[in-house]
Scaffold this active site. Structure first.
Site, PDB file in Angstrom:
ATOM      1  N   ASP A  63       8.489  27.026  19.427  1.00  0.00           N
ATOM      2  CA  ASP A  63       9.702  26.242  19.194  1.00  0.00           C
ATOM      3  C   ASP A  63      10.637  27.051  18.304  1.00  0.00           C
ATOM      4  OD1 ASP A  63      11.560  24.276  19.167  1.00  0.00           O
ATOM      5  OD2 ASP A  63      10.304  22.748  18.226  1.00  0.00           O
ATOM      6  N   ALA A  64      11.326  28.012  18.949  1.00  0.00           N
ATOM      7  CA  ALA A  64      12.184  28.944  18.221  1.00  0.00           C
ATOM      8  C   ALA A  64      13.665  28.631  18.390  1.00  0.00           C
ATOM      9  CB  ALA A  64      11.905  30.371  18.693  1.00  0.00           C
ATOM     10  N   LYS A  65      14.022  27.920  19.468  1.00  0.00           N
ATOM     11  CA  LYS A  65      15.416  27.545  19.763  1.00  0.00           C
ATOM     12  C   LYS A  65      16.347  28.745  19.670  1.00  0.00           C
ATOM     13  CE  LYS A  65      14.805  22.743  18.281  1.00  0.00           C
ATOM     14  NZ  LYS A  65      13.433  22.822  17.739  1.00  0.00           N
ATOM     15  N   ARG A  66      15.970  29.834  20.323  1.00  0.00           N
ATOM     16  CA  ARG A  66      16.775  31.049  20.288  1.00  0.00           C
ATOM     17  C   ARG A  66      17.952  30.942  21.260  1.00  0.00           C
ATOM     18  NH1 ARG A  66      14.418  31.610  15.931  1.00  0.00           N
ATOM     19  NH2 ARG A  66      13.048  33.368  15.482  1.00  0.00           N
ATOM     20  N   THR A  69      11.456  27.702  23.382  1.00  0.00           N
ATOM     21  CA  THR A  69      12.647  26.850  23.453  1.00  0.00           C
ATOM     22  C   THR A  69      13.886  27.693  23.229  1.00  0.00           C
ATOM     23  OG1 THR A  69      12.462  26.263  21.102  1.00  0.00           O
ATOM     24  CG2 THR A  69      11.417  24.781  22.700  1.00  0.00           C
TER      25      THR A  69
END
Length: 288
Positions: A105-108, A135
């Site tokens: 869950d890095a939301k890069r 993510t």
């Protein structure tokens, strides 16, 4: 082998196919690994790297045989610097060894060579941070994610793109456009991307909050057409119930991978407590 020919490599099983199999075998639950300072304290642990590792590996050990996936929250490892990221590497490796899929869950989200570097870090074979999926944030334009979309396809990995999040501020971006909203365009772009995949689930998923209420109807977002997994955070401590999930997602419910973090993690540090909480959550999802 005749001269001038190259050996054909076997096709990789796609992430969507692997996730569909895991959900069919174990149920539609993803357990978040969120080592918040408060949770570490509740477990009787210090807020340090040793505790971070004990917490993370305990969760993997407890839930790997029950959950379809685990989802480490990258920011909570980053706050411990390089030593924390090393713990994340070991956590992802432990998940792989235990046979449970991982979602970093890095939301890069970025553009050009920077996005390519993020993709390389999280999706390339041989990278210490390689997860089964990651993510992504599409708010520099969905096509800015192209390096990650293509690398995921090449290596049999997946992505989950933010589409409709449950935080109130999300509406100021995601709902803009009404009938032609940002969220609707993201879902449509994911649907097109999943045309490259066969099987019941493509490898391009969306993040859609479990507590978004009537947003799908209000914005006319057709999640069924996406044909990808729908990562739905918000089950348990954030207030959503399995019945809420079924009502919110409607006919797309079979593609939902529900995420619970604090609701399960609060049952630690004992393995038995974590397993019992995981099984209870899973039973509720299967009965909904």
């Amino acid at each position: 082998m005749p001269e001038g020919t190259t050996e054909r490599q076997p096709a990789r099983e796609t992430f969507g196919s692997r996730l569909a199999a895991a959900m069919a075998a174990r149920g539609p639950l993803c357990v978040g690994i969120d080592p918040h300072p408060g949770l570490l304290a509740d477990w009787g642990l210090n807020d340090d790297v040793a505790a971070l590792e004990r917490f993370s590996l305990t969760v993997v050990e407890a839930v790997a045989s029950l959950a379809a996936a685990v989802k480490p929250q990258v920011a909570l490892y980053e706050r411990h610097g390089s030593a924390g990221m090393a713990v994340l590497e070991r956590t992802l490796a432990a998940a792989a060894d235990a046979g449970v899929l991982s979602i970093a869950d890095a939301k890069r989200g970025d553009i050009g060579s920077t996005m390519a570097a993020y993709a390389d870090a999280w999706l390339r074979d041989g990278s210490a941070l390689a997860a089964d999926s990651v993510t992504l944030s599409p708010y520099l334009g969905f096509e800015s994610l192209r390096p990650a979309l293509d690398l995921a396809a090449e290596y049999g990995r997946g992505v989950f793109v933010l589409a409709l999040t449950s935080n109130p501020e999300g509406k100021s971006v995601q709902h803009v456009g009404g009938a032609d909203s940002v969220a609707r365009r993201i879902a449509a772009a994911a649907a097109v991307e999943n045309q490259r995949y066969t099987g019941s689930l493509g490898s391009v998923g969306l993040v859609v909050g479990a507590t978004i209420g009537s947003a799908l109807q209000d914005l006319d977002v057709d999640l069924g057409a996406v044909r990808g997994p729908l990562l739905a955070p918000g089950l348990g401590a954030q207030g959503a119930t399995p019945a809420d999930l079924r009502a919110t997602f409607g006919t797309a419910y079979p593609s939902v991978l529900a995420t619970s973090s604090r609701g399960i993690l609060a049952a630690g540090p004992s393995l038995a407590g974590l397993r019992a909480a995981t099984q209870e959550t899973l039973d509720g999802l299967l009965a909904a």
